[in-house]
Design a protein around this motif. Structure first.
Motif, PDB file in Angstrom:
ATOM      1  N   ARG A  32      24.608  87.028  -4.714  1.00 19.74           N
ATOM      2  CA  ARG A  32      25.586  86.834  -3.650  1.00 19.74           C
ATOM      3  C   ARG A  32      25.227  87.666  -2.408  1.00 19.74           C
ATOM      4  O   ARG A  32      24.546  88.680  -2.507  1.00 19.74           O
ATOM      5  CB  ARG A  32      27.001  87.210  -4.103  1.00 19.74           C
ATOM      6  CG  ARG A  32      27.247  88.696  -4.332  1.00 19.74           C
ATOM      7  CD  ARG A  32      27.892  89.389  -3.136  1.00 19.74           C
ATOM      8  NE  ARG A  32      28.001  90.819  -3.343  1.00 19.74           N
ATOM      9  CZ  ARG A  32      27.055  91.690  -3.080  1.00 19.74           C
ATOM     10  NH1 ARG A  32      25.887  91.288  -2.612  1.00 19.74           N
ATOM     11  NH2 ARG A  32      27.250  92.988  -3.291  1.00 19.74           N
ATOM     12  N   GLY A  37      33.317  91.944   5.434  1.00 15.46           N
ATOM     13  CA  GLY A  37      34.349  92.520   4.572  1.00 15.46           C
ATOM     14  C   GLY A  37      33.686  93.488   3.616  1.00 15.46           C
ATOM     15  O   GLY A  37      33.676  93.270   2.413  1.00 15.46           O
ATOM     16  N   GLU A  38      33.115  94.562   4.173  1.00 10.37           N
ATOM     17  CA  GLU A  38      32.358  95.490   3.326  1.00 10.37           C
ATOM     18  C   GLU A  38      33.196  96.718   3.009  1.00 10.37           C
ATOM     19  O   GLU A  38      33.824  97.297   3.912  1.00 10.37           O
ATOM     20  CB  GLU A  38      31.079  95.888   4.057  1.00 10.37           C
ATOM     21  CG  GLU A  38      29.856  95.927   3.188  1.00 10.37           C
ATOM     22  CD  GLU A  38      29.492  94.590   2.551  1.00 10.37           C
ATOM     23  OE1 GLU A  38      29.935  94.323   1.422  1.00 10.37           O
ATOM     24  OE2 GLU A  38      28.787  93.811   3.200  1.00 10.37           O
ATOM     25  N   HIS A  39      33.203  97.084   1.751  1.00 10.15           N
ATOM     26  CA  HIS A  39      33.981  98.229   1.258  1.00 10.15           C
ATOM     27  C   HIS A  39      35.483  98.029   1.486  1.00 10.15           C
ATOM     28  O   HIS A  39      36.225  98.985   1.636  1.00 10.15           O
ATOM     29  CB  HIS A  39      33.495  99.554   1.878  1.00 10.15           C
ATOM     30  CG  HIS A  39      32.115  99.922   1.413  1.00 10.15           C
ATOM     31  ND1 HIS A  39      31.882 100.587   0.238  1.00 10.15           N
ATOM     32  CD2 HIS A  39      30.886  99.668   1.950  1.00 10.15           C
ATOM     33  CE1 HIS A  39      30.570 100.751   0.079  1.00 10.15           C
ATOM     34  NE2 HIS A  39      29.948 100.196   1.100  1.00 10.15           N
ATOM     35  N   ASP A  41      37.009  95.615  -0.657  1.00  8.46           N
ATOM     36  CA  ASP A  41      37.570  95.016  -1.893  1.00  8.46           C
ATOM     37  C   ASP A  41      38.342  96.030  -2.730  1.00  8.46           C
ATOM     38  O   ASP A  41      39.439  95.736  -3.218  1.00  8.46           O
ATOM     39  CB  ASP A  41      36.510  94.247  -2.712  1.00  8.46           C
ATOM     40  CG  ASP A  41      35.345  95.062  -3.220  1.00  8.46           C
ATOM     41  OD1 ASP A  41      35.209  96.236  -2.822  1.00  8.46           O
ATOM     42  OD2 ASP A  41      34.549  94.517  -4.023  1.00  8.46           O
ATOM     43  N   TYR A  42      37.810  97.245  -2.860  1.00  4.04           N
ATOM     44  CA  TYR A  42      38.541  98.235  -3.669  1.00  4.04           C
ATOM     45  C   TYR A  42      39.682  98.884  -2.879  1.00  4.04           C
ATOM     46  O   TYR A  42      40.328  99.801  -3.354  1.00  4.04           O
ATOM     47  CB  TYR A  42      37.583  99.281  -4.256  1.00  4.04           C
ATOM     48  CG  TYR A  42      36.679  99.956  -3.260  1.00  4.04           C
ATOM     49  CD1 TYR A  42      37.110 101.041  -2.512  1.00  4.04           C
ATOM     50  CD2 TYR A  42      35.382  99.497  -3.053  1.00  4.04           C
ATOM     51  CE1 TYR A  42      36.265 101.664  -1.608  1.00  4.04           C
ATOM     52  CE2 TYR A  42      34.539 100.107  -2.146  1.00  4.04           C
ATOM     53  CZ  TYR A  42      34.990 101.200  -1.430  1.00  4.04           C
ATOM     54  OH  TYR A  42      34.156 101.811  -0.517  1.00  4.04           O
ATOM     55  N   CYS A 172      33.039  99.734  -9.022  1.00  7.49           N
ATOM     56  CA  CYS A 172      32.936  98.665  -8.016  1.00  7.49           C
ATOM     57  C   CYS A 172      34.255  97.917  -7.854  1.00  7.49           C
ATOM     58  O   CYS A 172      35.160  98.013  -8.684  1.00  7.49           O
ATOM     59  CB  CYS A 172      31.854  97.676  -8.427  1.00  7.49           C
ATOM     60  SG  CYS A 172      32.327  96.712  -9.854  1.00  7.49           S
ATOM     61  N   GLY A 173      34.343  97.166  -6.769  1.00  7.02           N
ATOM     62  CA  GLY A 173      35.487  96.288  -6.546  1.00  7.02           C
ATOM     63  C   GLY A 173      35.282  94.968  -7.280  1.00  7.02           C
ATOM     64  O   GLY A 173      34.434  94.860  -8.178  1.00  7.02           O
ATOM     65  N   ILE A 174      36.017  93.942  -6.859  1.00  9.02           N
ATOM     66  CA  ILE A 174      36.038  92.682  -7.602  1.00  9.02           C
ATOM     67  C   ILE A 174      35.217  91.576  -6.916  1.00  9.02           C
ATOM     68  O   ILE A 174      35.013  90.507  -7.471  1.00  9.02           O
ATOM     69  CB  ILE A 174      37.514  92.221  -7.792  1.00  9.02           C
ATOM     70  CG1 ILE A 174      37.659  91.044  -8.777  1.00  9.02           C
ATOM     71  CG2 ILE A 174      38.164  91.858  -6.451  1.00  9.02           C
ATOM     72  CD1 ILE A 174      37.424  91.398 -10.195  1.00  9.02           C
ATOM     73  N   MET A 175      34.719  91.869  -5.704  1.00  9.11           N
ATOM     74  CA  MET A 175      34.059  90.817  -4.929  1.00  9.11           C
ATOM     75  C   MET A 175      32.908  90.142  -5.667  1.00  9.11           C
ATOM     76  O   MET A 175      32.825  88.906  -5.712  1.00  9.11           O
ATOM     77  CB  MET A 175      33.523  91.418  -3.626  1.00  9.11           C
ATOM     78  CG  MET A 175      32.540  90.516  -2.917  1.00  9.11           C
ATOM     79  SD  MET A 175      32.142  91.076  -1.286  1.00  9.11           S
ATOM     80  CE  MET A 175      31.163  92.526  -1.590  1.00  9.11           C
ATOM     81  N   ASP A 176      31.986  90.923  -6.210  1.00  8.29           N
ATOM     82  CA  ASP A 176      30.732  90.356  -6.709  1.00  8.29           C
ATOM     83  C   ASP A 176      30.971  89.410  -7.887  1.00  8.29           C
ATOM     84  O   ASP A 176      30.368  88.342  -7.978  1.00  8.29           O
ATOM     85  CB  ASP A 176      29.773  91.478  -7.133  1.00  8.29           C
ATOM     86  CG  ASP A 176      29.517  92.461  -6.003  1.00  8.29           C
ATOM     87  OD1 ASP A 176      29.810  92.125  -4.847  1.00  8.29           O
ATOM     88  OD2 ASP A 176      29.033  93.571  -6.287  1.00  8.29           O
ATOM     89  N   TYR A 225      28.878 105.704  -3.447  1.00  6.03           N
ATOM     90  CA  TYR A 225      29.896 104.657  -3.532  1.00  6.03           C
ATOM     91  C   TYR A 225      31.180 105.222  -4.131  1.00  6.03           C
ATOM     92  O   TYR A 225      32.278 105.045  -3.601  1.00  6.03           O
ATOM     93  CB  TYR A 225      29.360 103.517  -4.405  1.00  6.03           C
ATOM     94  CG  TYR A 225      30.257 102.315  -4.479  1.00  6.03           C
ATOM     95  CD1 TYR A 225      30.105 101.258  -3.593  1.00  6.03           C
ATOM     96  CD2 TYR A 225      31.269 102.225  -5.433  1.00  6.03           C
ATOM     97  CE1 TYR A 225      30.924 100.149  -3.666  1.00  6.03           C
ATOM     98  CE2 TYR A 225      32.095 101.119  -5.508  1.00  6.03           C
ATOM     99  CZ  TYR A 225      31.914 100.082  -4.628  1.00  6.03           C
ATOM    100  OH  TYR A 225      32.729  98.989  -4.684  1.00  6.03           O
ATOM    101  N   GLY A 339      26.501  94.350   1.389  1.00  4.93           N
ATOM    102  CA  GLY A 339      26.588  95.023   0.091  1.00  4.93           C
ATOM    103  C   GLY A 339      27.003  96.470   0.285  1.00  4.93           C
ATOM    104  O   GLY A 339      27.561  96.844   1.312  1.00  4.93           O
ATOM    105  N   ALA A 340      26.699  97.291  -0.707  1.00  4.69           N
ATOM    106  CA  ALA A 340      27.188  98.674  -0.682  1.00  4.69           C
ATOM    107  C   ALA A 340      26.545  99.511   0.417  1.00  4.69           C
ATOM    108  O   ALA A 340      27.141 100.458   0.919  1.00  4.69           O
ATOM    109  CB  ALA A 340      26.943  99.316  -2.042  1.00  4.69           C
TER     110      ALA A 340
END
Ligand code: GLA
Length: 393
Positions: A32, A37-39, A41-42, A172-176, A225, A339-340
């Motif tokens: 993906r 919309g980086e960082h 999701d959490y 991590c968040g839920i995006m990936d 992270y 990404g991160a």
């Protein structure tokens, strides 16, 4: 969906060689790229990722016992474990994904059966294309196939996220996991990470997406992270006390409210909060621009890179150099790290007819930006793919 997938062919061949018989199924899971919309999701915010045509494949055959044998075709390594005794492997990281996935599914009351499997991947490692979410959802759908249980995909994404937390050590968040499961060809996924509601956003024609890997692996990604995550929690705590109302996440604060208390708020958490809150607004503006085909406006919003660099501090010299190199070529609407961060790749949105020029020019300009000892970059265009699927062989 059926495609000519390189990793599928390798996984099938290695399966024959390892287990002396053909696999029964293959699960294909995409990498993906997050458009914007980086960082967020959490922080219960918005993200807008796409699934891309670099795939991981799990070729598998069912067993009648509790044994799981996995061969990692690209790593020349293998693993064997029992579903009744699932432990982390402290030494070899990749083994924690199949193990963790089996663990989380069984934790949720589904009794699994053993499998023989081979995993192969064409998702570049360390570039930030989330090969880890792909291996999680690849094994999750494979295990579930052999017990004929259907789990709603958003739920499955949450289970896979837990694997990352408990077995891989990244909060991590839920995006990936969501995009790896719910992606759709030629669409981005607008996801509200507060309640997992989501919409597909059709992408306009005439553009191409380029992944520009800096050649610098994301070494600090896990530790830094987790620090960013803590800082966001501190920011929420400080803002709750100062604004005098209980806040659940940075999603509950507007930019106006942040502005009122910004000067008193301590560093670095005030800049962390400013990134997250403005980034959420940029996601909504970007998806609207894409729906309207307003490409220049959308490209301008990708200047979100500056916020990631200055406020969130997750960029690095090579990512900044790559953004500069990309932005110096005519036909690039916008570019940012994706990404991160802390190494890995940039995303660029490019006019389709400028693609060849971008792929040729940017590596030279990147080398000029960095001077001697510039790492070797890797640029490639990606197509927007479907989320993971299982195919019977
Ligand atoms: C990593 C995480 C995602 C997300 C991004 C940053 O890819 O796995 O959940 O937080 O970083 O946007």
């Amino acid at each position: 969906m059926s495609l000519n997938v390189g990793s599928l062919q390798r996984a099938t061949e290695v399966f024959h060689a390892s287990f002396g018989a053909p696999p029964e199924i293959a699960t294909i899971a995409p990498g993906r790229v997050n458009l914007i919309g980086e960082h967020t999701d959490y922080n219960e915010g918005f993200v807008l990722p796409i699934a891309v045509d670099r795939y991981l494949c799990v070729a598998a055959r069912g067993r009648n016992d509790k044994k799981v044998r996995v061969v990692a075709a690209d790593l020349n390594d293998s693993d064997e474990f029992n579903l009744d005794d699932l432990q982390r492997d402290e030494q070899v990281n990749w083994r924690n994904y199949p193990r963790g996935v089996a663990w989380v599914i069984q934790q949720n009351g589904i009794e699994l059966k053993g499998i023989d499997a081979v995993v192969a991947s064409d998702i570049p490692m360390g570039a930030g294309l989330s090969s880890s979410a792909a291996i999680e959802v690849g094994f999750a759908l494979t295990f579930l196939h052999f017990v004929q249980v259907d789990v709603p995909r958003p739920t499955l994404a949450q289970w896979c996220q837990l694997v990352e937390h408990k077995f891989a050590g990244v909060q991590c968040g839920i995006m990936d996991q969501m995009i790896a499961l719910l992606g759709k060809e030629n669409h981005a996924l607008l996801l509200d990470c507060r309640d997992l509601s989501h919409q597909l956003v059709p992408l306009p024609s005439g553009i191409a997406f380029v992944v520009a890997d800096t050649g610098v692996p994301r070494t600090l990604a896990a530790s830094e992270y987790n620090i960013r995550r803590q800082q966001c929690e501190e920011a929420v705590k400080w803002l709750s006390e100062t604004l005098g109302r209980p806040l659940k996440s940075l999603r509950d604060v507007t930019i106006e409210e942040l502005g009122q208390v910004f000067n008193e708020m301590p560093e670095p958490i005030r800049r962390r909060a400013r990134h997250v809150i403005t980034e959420n607004n940029r996601v909504l503006a970007f998806q609207q621009a894409m729906r309207e085909g307003a490409l220049k406006r959308a490209g301008y919003l990708l200047a979100s890179h500056a916020s990631l660099r200055d406020d969130y501090e997750v960029s690095c010299r090579e990512l900044d150099a790559m953004v500069n190199a990309l932005m110096s070529v005519d036909g690039v609407y916008g570019a940012r790290l994706t990404g991160a961060g802390f190494g890995g790749a940039c995303l660029a949105m490019v006019r389709e007819d400028a693609l060849a020029r971008v792929l040729e020019e940017v590596p030279k300009r990147y080398a000029e930006e960095l001077g001697q000892n510039a790492p070797e970059p890797n640029l490639f265009a990606v197509r927007v793919s479907d989320g993971a699927w299982v195919q019977t062989l």
